[in-house]
Design a protein around this motif. Structure first.
Motif, PDB file in Angstrom:
ATOM      1  N   LEU A  50       0.789  -1.199  -0.041  1.00 23.21           N
ATOM      2  CA  LEU A  50      -0.056   0.023  -0.048  1.00 23.21           C
ATOM      3  C   LEU A  50       0.877   1.412  -0.032  1.00 23.21           C
ATOM      4  N   GLU A  51       2.035   1.390   0.843  1.00 26.93           N
ATOM      5  CA  GLU A  51       2.534   2.474   0.856  1.00 26.93           C
ATOM      6  C   GLU A  51       3.308   2.544  -0.426  1.00 26.93           C
ATOM      7  N   SER A  52       4.032   1.746  -1.156  1.00 25.30           N
ATOM      8  CA  SER A  52       4.498   1.947  -2.407  1.00 25.30           C
ATOM      9  C   SER A  52       3.630   2.232  -3.709  1.00 25.30           C
ATOM     10  N   VAL A  53       2.339   2.021  -3.367  1.00 23.80           N
ATOM     11  CA  VAL A  53       1.272   2.710  -4.373  1.00 23.80           C
ATOM     12  C   VAL A  53       1.144   4.273  -3.964  1.00 23.80           C
ATOM     13  N   LEU A  54       0.984   4.357  -2.561  1.00 27.76           N
ATOM     14  CA  LEU A  54       0.790   5.962  -2.233  1.00 27.76           C
ATOM     15  C   LEU A  54       2.119   6.705  -2.535  1.00 27.76           C
ATOM     16  N   LYS A  55       3.220   6.222  -2.522  1.00 25.87           N
ATOM     17  CA  LYS A  55       4.475   7.030  -2.939  1.00 25.87           C
ATOM     18  C   LYS A  55       4.403   7.241  -4.409  1.00 25.87           C
ATOM     19  N   THR A  56       3.727   6.388  -4.876  1.00 22.02           N
ATOM     20  CA  THR A  56       3.953   6.687  -6.625  1.00 22.02           C
ATOM     21  C   THR A  56       2.768   7.744  -7.177  1.00 22.02           C
ATOM     22  N   LEU A  57       1.677   7.710  -6.237  1.00 24.10           N
ATOM     23  CA  LEU A  57       0.399   8.343  -6.722  1.00 24.10           C
ATOM     24  C   LEU A  57      -0.211   9.385  -5.964  1.00 24.10           C
ATOM     25  N   SER A  58       0.387   9.546  -4.569  1.00 22.31           N
ATOM     26  CA  SER A  58      -0.215  10.639  -3.567  1.00 22.31           C
ATOM     27  C   SER A  58      -0.267  11.878  -4.028  1.00 22.31           C
ATOM     28  N   SER A  59       0.626  12.205  -5.015  1.00 19.27           N
ATOM     29  CA  SER A  59       0.366  13.772  -5.223  1.00 19.27           C
ATOM     30  C   SER A  59      -0.180  14.142  -6.314  1.00 19.27           C
ATOM     31  N   ASP A  60      -0.971  13.212  -7.040  1.00 15.59           N
ATOM     32  CA  ASP A  60      -1.550  13.173  -8.338  1.00 15.59           C
ATOM     33  C   ASP A  60      -2.972  13.448  -7.977  1.00 15.59           C
ATOM     34  N   PHE A  61      -3.641  13.514  -6.715  1.00 16.63           N
ATOM     35  CA  PHE A  61      -5.005  13.661  -6.676  1.00 16.63           C
ATOM     36  C   PHE A  61      -5.433  14.461  -5.831  1.00 16.63           C
ATOM     37  N   ARG A  62      -6.647  14.986  -5.746  1.00 17.23           N
ATOM     38  CA  ARG A  62      -7.192  15.807  -4.630  1.00 17.23           C
ATOM     39  C   ARG A  62      -7.526  15.056  -3.430  1.00 17.23           C
ATOM     40  N   ARG A  63      -7.990  14.146  -3.415  1.00 17.11           N
ATOM     41  CA  ARG A  63      -8.447  13.413  -2.238  1.00 17.11           C
ATOM     42  C   ARG A  63      -8.055  11.732  -2.456  1.00 17.11           C
ATOM     43  N   ILE A  64      -7.673  11.363  -1.315  1.00  9.77           N
ATOM     44  CA  ILE A  64      -7.325   9.812  -1.340  1.00  9.77           C
ATOM     45  C   ILE A  64      -8.042   9.057  -0.190  1.00  9.77           C
ATOM     46  N   LEU A  65      -8.677   7.980  -0.584  1.00  6.90           N
ATOM     47  CA  LEU A  65      -9.440   7.288   0.013  1.00  6.90           C
ATOM     48  C   LEU A  65      -8.800   5.715   0.265  1.00  6.90           C
ATOM     49  N   VAL A  66      -8.367   5.231   1.393  1.00  4.72           N
ATOM     50  CA  VAL A  66      -8.064   3.707   1.511  1.00  4.72           C
ATOM     51  C   VAL A  66      -9.100   2.886   2.092  1.00  4.72           C
ATOM     52  N   ILE A  67      -9.628   1.674   1.534  1.00  3.19           N
ATOM     53  CA  ILE A  67     -10.614   0.911   2.055  1.00  3.19           C
ATOM     54  C   ILE A  67     -10.065  -0.531   2.532  1.00  3.19           C
ATOM     55  N   VAL A  68     -10.302  -0.745   3.735  1.00  2.86           N
ATOM     56  CA  VAL A  68     -10.028  -2.144   4.062  1.00  2.86           C
ATOM     57  C   VAL A  68     -11.296  -2.773   4.795  1.00  2.86           C
ATOM     58  N   GLU A  69     -11.152  -4.009   5.299  1.00  4.75           N
ATOM     59  CA  GLU A  69     -12.280  -4.698   6.108  1.00  4.75           C
ATOM     60  C   GLU A  69     -11.826  -5.135   7.380  1.00  4.75           C
ATOM     61  N   GLY A  70     -12.633  -4.803   8.500  1.00  8.34           N
ATOM     62  CA  GLY A  70     -12.015  -5.303   9.806  1.00  8.34           C
ATOM     63  C   GLY A  70     -12.014  -6.689   9.793  1.00  8.34           C
ATOM     64  N   VAL A  71     -12.870  -7.696   9.543  1.00 10.14           N
ATOM     65  CA  VAL A  71     -12.678  -9.122   9.458  1.00 10.14           C
ATOM     66  C   VAL A  71     -13.197  -9.048   7.868  1.00 10.14           C
ATOM     67  N   TYR A  72     -12.495  -9.797   7.152  1.00  6.25           N
ATOM     68  CA  TYR A  72     -12.617 -10.080   5.502  1.00  6.25           C
ATOM     69  C   TYR A  72     -13.388 -11.142   5.275  1.00  6.25           C
ATOM     70  N   SER A  73     -14.630 -10.813   4.791  1.00  5.55           N
ATOM     71  CA  SER A  73     -15.705 -11.897   4.694  1.00  5.55           C
ATOM     72  C   SER A  73     -15.583 -12.991   3.939  1.00  5.55           C
ATOM     73  N   MET A  74     -14.381 -13.152   3.113  1.00  5.86           N
ATOM     74  CA  MET A  74     -14.457 -14.392   2.454  1.00  5.86           C
ATOM     75  C   MET A  74     -13.246 -15.291   3.039  1.00  5.86           C
ATOM     76  N   ASP A  75     -12.203 -14.504   3.686  1.00  7.02           N
ATOM     77  CA  ASP A  75     -11.264 -15.250   4.380  1.00  7.02           C
ATOM     78  C   ASP A  75     -10.994 -15.572   5.912  1.00  7.02           C
ATOM     79  N   GLY A  76     -11.790 -14.415   6.630  1.00  4.14           N
ATOM     80  CA  GLY A  76     -11.729 -14.740   7.976  1.00  4.14           C
ATOM     81  C   GLY A  76     -10.585 -13.989   8.581  1.00  4.14           C
TER      82      GLY A  76
END
Length: 470
Positions: A209-235
């Motif tokens: 995730l950090e590598s993606v942020l380093k590459t792209l974070s300066s190019d956009f107005r807002r940035i949202l990162v989405i995760v799941e607390g407990v992943y519904s398919m994998d637990g």
């Protein structure tokens, strides 16, 4: 006619004349454009049975019929489903419903729901913005905000809609959304509707995730990162402390989907922040559903008052949708009350999840990334084999549903076991033993996709059969 009536009539006539003039001008322009270009040939209406989506559905259906595999989906239950259920008059140990804390059949929930029906009827009958607001909506949102220790919450009529409405409201074409590769489909739908640029990072890999942020974070107005607390398919669970630390350096909004974490994680079941020991204010958007721990229906966003105000004023899924049915709000509110007063339910759930995972691993079952909370998958691999295993378990009095391609990649099909606080040790042990036995039998017989003659299946597809007719 009075003078005032005459003036009102003149205003109405003038407005209609303006509307007609606009339509006439538009029509003339459209006619001129059409005359400048030759008319395209008449377009034929596409039949739904010609769609590739329909052909995929029929390929699965015909293939299953040829292999003698019954459809495991849409099994109809005769009563409320919890740790056990009844189908066609027969009782089953049930591992296919996410009534984690057994609130769905709790007498208090039923009582409060009936009281809400007596007072409010069934439907809110309008958007909350205009005429659908009821006191129970406000009470539920206050209770949710209290669970997370934040300022406010907003409730929506569907968990799926919650993600779609919130993400598409907050993000736009100038923005970037980065999500875990295993994120729920509803989040993907919200990102698509928003028009934002979408990137994914490897599952639970904060360095990626950090590598993606380093590459792209300066190019956009807002940035949202989405995760799941407990992943519904994998637990498994999100590495929330590492995500919060990354947020402090890169300044993105962090959104955590708590659908399978509320009532499950944390000493008192308050979710991921309690489990990880972090300040809930360090997460910008808490999202969850009301259909799991609180055994109702709908979804919610919790966070700052400003966030709630924006969603209530701008999110199409809130502004233009009927309000949550009061009876559902009352049921969810009572579920939260039970969560707060009876932490033993969360403790029993945690114990049962750990037991299931321990026994499954001892039996040689592949439980993937599961950490032994509310969801434990048993990885089967082959989609056809997963479907047949589900049917085999049903014969043995166990209801557990398969997750197959395209919901998961082919080769990663699984049975997904939902654990509740009311499952007994005997039910869990029996389910694990039978699953291991039946899966080994299918493996020994090499039963799976290789058992199906797909060339014959293709010939039996409706489109191909029609093409062969004179």
């Amino acid at each position: 006619m009075t003078n005032s009536e005459g003036k009102a009539q003149d205003r109405k006539t003038g407005l209609l004349d303006q509307m007609r003039h606009a339509n006439e001008s538009s029509g003339r322009n459209r006619t001129a454009r059409m005359n400048r270009h030759p008319q395209p040939p008449v377009r034929q209406v596409t039949r739904f049975d010609e769609l590739p989506e329909y052909q995929r559905v029929m390929t699965q259906k015909i293939g299953a019929q040829m292999a003698g595999i019954g459809n495991p989906f849409y099994r109809s239950h005769d009563k409320a489903a919890g740790a056990t259920t009844v189908m066609s008059g027969r009782e089953f140990a049930n591992f296919a419903s996410y009534d984690y804390l057994a609130t769905n059949t709790d007498p208090l929930v039923n009582q409060r729901a009936k009281e809400a029906i007596d007072r409010f009827g069934i439907s809110a009958s309008a958007s909350r913005l205009v005429a659908g607001e009821r006191p129970v909506h406000v009470e539920l949102e206050h209770a949710l905000a209290k669970v997370y220790g934040v300022d406010a919450a907003v409730c929506f009529v569907s968990g799926y809609l919650t993600n779609v409405a919130a993400i598409s409201c907050l993000m736009g074409p100038q923005d970037l959304v980065i999500h875990d590769e295993f994120i729920h489909n509803s989040a993907l739908a919200g990102i698509k509707q928003s028009g934002a640029t979408r990137r994914l990072f490897k599952h639970n890999d904060v360095e990626n995730l950090e590598s993606v942020l380093k590459t792209l974070s300066s190019d956009f107005r807002r940035i949202l990162v989405i995760v799941e607390g407990v992943y519904s398919m994998d637990g498994d669970i999100a590495d929330l402390p590492a995500l919060v630390e990354l947020r402090s350096r890169y300044g993105f909004w962090l959104m955590v989907d708590e659908a399978h974490a509320l009532g499950v994680l944390g000493e008192t079941g308050r979710g991921s922040f309690e489990h990880c020991g972090i300040d809930p204010h360090d997460v910008d958007i808490w999202m969850g559903t009301l259909s799991k721990t609180t055994s109702s229906c709908g979804g919610y966003i919790a966070g700052s008052q400003a966030l709630a105000d924006v969603l209530k004023a701008e999110a199409g899924g809130f502004v233009y949708s009927v309000g949550l049915a009061p009876v559902l709000a009352a049921a969810a509110l009572t579920g939260l009350e039970i969560l707060a007063k009876e932490p033993d339910r969360t403790a029993r759930l945690r114990r049962n999840g750990a037991l299931f995972l321990r026994l499954a691993k001892a039996a040689g079952l592949d439980t993937g990334l599961a950490t032994g909370y509310s969801v434990v998958p048993v990885i089967v691999g082959d989609s056809v084999r997963a479907v047949q295993l589900s049917n085999d378990l049903l014969e043995e009095g166990i209801n557990a549903l398969p997750i197959i391609h395209p919901a998961v990649p082919e080769g990663m099909a699984r049975l997904r076991f939902f654990i509740t606080c009311n499952h007994t040790d005997e039910q869990i042990a029996h389910a694990v033993t039978v699953t291991a036995k039946r899966l080994k039998d299918l493996q020994d017989r090499n039963f799976g996709l290789g058992s199906i003659d797909f060339e014959k299946v293709m010939k039996l597809l409706p489109m191909n059969q029609m093409a062969g007719k004179p």
